[in-house]
Design an enzyme around this catalytic site. Structure first.
Site, PDB file in Angstrom:
ATOM      1  NE  ARG A  11      -9.475  -2.934  -2.906  1.00 54.81           N
ATOM      2  CZ  ARG A  11      -8.986  -2.347  -1.829  1.00 54.81           C
ATOM      3  NH1 ARG A  11      -7.832  -2.763  -1.319  1.00 54.81           N
ATOM      4  NH2 ARG A  11      -9.632  -1.366  -1.232  1.00 54.81           N
TER       5      ARG A  11
ATOM      6  CG  PHE B 160      -1.957   1.076   1.162  1.00 50.34           C
ATOM      7  CD1 PHE B 160      -3.021   0.978   0.277  1.00 50.34           C
ATOM      8  CD2 PHE B 160      -1.847   2.212   1.944  1.00 50.34           C
ATOM      9  CE1 PHE B 160      -3.967   1.992   0.191  1.00 50.34           C
ATOM     10  CE2 PHE B 160      -2.789   3.227   1.865  1.00 50.34           C
ATOM     11  CZ  PHE B 160      -3.851   3.115   0.981  1.00 50.34           C
TER      12      PHE B 160
HETATM   13  C1  LIG Z   1      -2.251  -1.759   4.069  1.00 51.04           C
HETATM   14  C2  LIG Z   1      -2.752  -0.393   4.400  1.00 51.04           C
HETATM   15  N1  LIG Z   1      -2.075   0.374   5.267  1.00 51.04           N
HETATM   16  C3  LIG Z   1      -2.493   1.624   5.585  1.00 51.04           C
HETATM   17  C4  LIG Z   1      -3.647   2.134   5.022  1.00 51.04           C
HETATM   18  C5  LIG Z   1      -4.139   3.508   5.297  1.00 51.04           C
HETATM   19  O1  LIG Z   1      -3.777   4.042   6.478  1.00 51.04           O
HETATM   20  P1  LIG Z   1      -4.433   5.374   7.069  1.00 51.04           P
HETATM   21  O2  LIG Z   1      -5.489   4.922   8.021  1.00 51.04           O
HETATM   22  O3  LIG Z   1      -3.309   6.080   7.697  1.00 51.04           O
HETATM   23  O4  LIG Z   1      -5.079   6.135   5.947  1.00 51.04           O
HETATM   24  C6  LIG Z   1      -4.391   1.354   4.144  1.00 51.04           C
HETATM   25  C7  LIG Z   1      -5.636   1.895   3.572  1.00 51.04           C
HETATM   26  O5  LIG Z   1      -6.362   1.336   2.850  1.00 51.04           O
HETATM   27  C8  LIG Z   1      -3.929   0.069   3.813  1.00 51.04           C
HETATM   28  O6  LIG Z   1      -4.597  -0.690   2.945  1.00 51.04           O
END
Ligand SMILES: Cc1ncc(COP(=O)(O)O)c(C=O)c1O
Length: 413
Positions: free
Chosen positions: A372, A129
């Protein structure tokens, strides 16, 4: 896992003998909608609205500022963290709820880097991500370290003695591919590196065992399969053995040993409390607190089995009915290697997803070409999967997606 026969009757029979079918009653789901996006924003648990009403009308409305003590808002980050700890295989005092996943990732990467002063690399993989890479690059820029990405298949080989941290998303947000947490953690430790797991796409759909795997750090979203609501705060895990040494980079007043001493110098709190920074979003935190009750008494092995059954059914339907429309399966075919979602690629993916949403089949789209479909196991039924596939088939056969209206890009996809 054997592929199921693909009739609606068979799906109804699977639902009738689903050992966790009662959990769907814990959610307030809109009639006539096939919701396949719990991997992005979880559905609304029935416990949330009454809890928020009480928090707003009684605790805030009547109690006013007294509720920090009287309703114990003050300890909510620890209390909710302890609930999440059970779902991710950690001790109650190894998890705290605070800030967003991005911010928590910054905290653990910066602190972990300080724990490996002789090493210059943060190692990740291509295709994780974007925020994980953006934050790793940001931390690297501050500290003189480098963020290096390799293809997932080359990861283990790439862990050398210059790697301070291996930072990975446990389940990939686009494909649903699951990394082998115990094996990669072991490989990182063998070279002296620390490991950070982003559990955003795994917590709530499968048993997790951070402590057994000897993971060092983890972060994850509260609004996906944990159903905490839009913008719910995130959680962060620091293994007990690292908590003393953890040198928190965002030294805000609530991470102070005694915030209400209003001392001029910062002295960090003990344990996970030091990971707090500023005042938490109490209403969102209480929504997440209430939402987590949906997991009360739930066997996570049964949850995992259902996730696999739902997604394997969809894969079977895709192969039997949808590939002829130009889709390609972009998730692992083997249910053991896949999390809670199945992704398909199609060059008209964006318009197709818009047409599906107009027909009340809600998934999402990830650029440049991925649609998805998430199968949140607590409230999705096999028959929903069957019906969704029938709608996709119809939207493709009728070319219902092929209109200017569905090509128009929205802010959130
Ligand atoms: C793997 C992953 N990490 C982090 C995030 C997003 O983090 P945040 O809550 O800081 O926007 C996402 C959002 O879809 C995600 O899929």
């Amino acid at each position: 896992m054997p592929d199921a026969p693909l009739s609606r009757e068979h799906c109804l029979a699977l639902d009738a003998r689903d050992p966790i079918r009662h959990l769907r009653d814990r959610f307030d789901l809109p009639a006539g909608v096939l919701y396949l996006d719990g991997n992005s924003l979880g559905a609304l648990p029935k416990t949330v609205a009454p809890r928020l009403t009480a928090a707003i009308e009684q605790e805030w409305g009547r109690g006013l500022i007294r509720s920090w003590n009287d309703a114990d808002w003050y300890r909510a980050p620890q209390r909710v963290g302890a609930k999440i700890a059970k779902l991710i295989g950690a001790d109650f005092d190894e998890v705290i709820v605070t800030d967003s996943t991005s911010v928590d990732l910054f905290k653990v990467l910066a602190a972990a880097l300080r724990m490996r002063p002789g090493c210059s690399k943060i190692l990740g993989v291509e295709g994780d991500f974007p925020t994980d890479a953006y934050i790793a690059n940001g931390v690297a820029a501050f500290s003189g370290a480098r963020f290096v990405r390799v293809e997932p298949r080359d990861l283990i080989e790439a862990i050398d003695h210059d790697v301070a941290i291996v930072s990975l998303t446990h389940i990939n947000y686009k494909s649903g591919f699951i990394h082998d947490m115990p094996a990669i953690t072991k490989a990182a430790h063998a070279k002296g590196a620390l490991i950070v797991w982003d559990l955003s796409h795994s917590a709530g759909i499968m048993p997790l065992a951070l402590s057994d795997a000897e993971a060092d750090f983890a972060v994850g979203c509260g609004y996906k399969y944990l159903n905490g609501g839009p913008g719910a705060p995130a959680y962060v895990f620091v293994a007990k053995r690292h908590q003393h040494e953890f040198d928190h980079p965002l030294t805000g007043w609530l991470g102070h040993k005694d915030p209400f001493a209003f001392a001029p110098e910062y002295i960090p709190a003990q344990g996970m409390d030091k990971l707090l920074t500023g005042t938490p979003p109490i209403l969102s935190l209480l929504a997440l607190d209430a939402a987590l009750d949906a997991f009360d008494g739930v066997d996570m092995n049964a949850v995992r089995a259902k996730t696999q059954s739902l997604s394997q059914l969809f894969v079977g339907l895709v192969e039997a009915r949808l590939l002829r429309h130009g889709f390609t399966l972009a998730s692992p075919r083997d249910a053991h290697a896949r999390g809670g979602q199945v992704s398909l690629t199609h060059r008209n993916g964006y318009a197709i997803m818009q047409a599906l949403i107009a027909r009340r089949v809600i998934g999402d789209y990830r650029a440049p070409d991925t649609v998805r479909f998430g199968f949140a196991p607590l409230y999705t039924r096999h028959v929903d999967v069957f019906d969704a596939a029938a709608v996709i088939d119809d939207v493709m056969t009728s070319r219902a997606w092929d209109t200017p209206e569905f090509a128009e890009k929205k802010s959130v996809t």
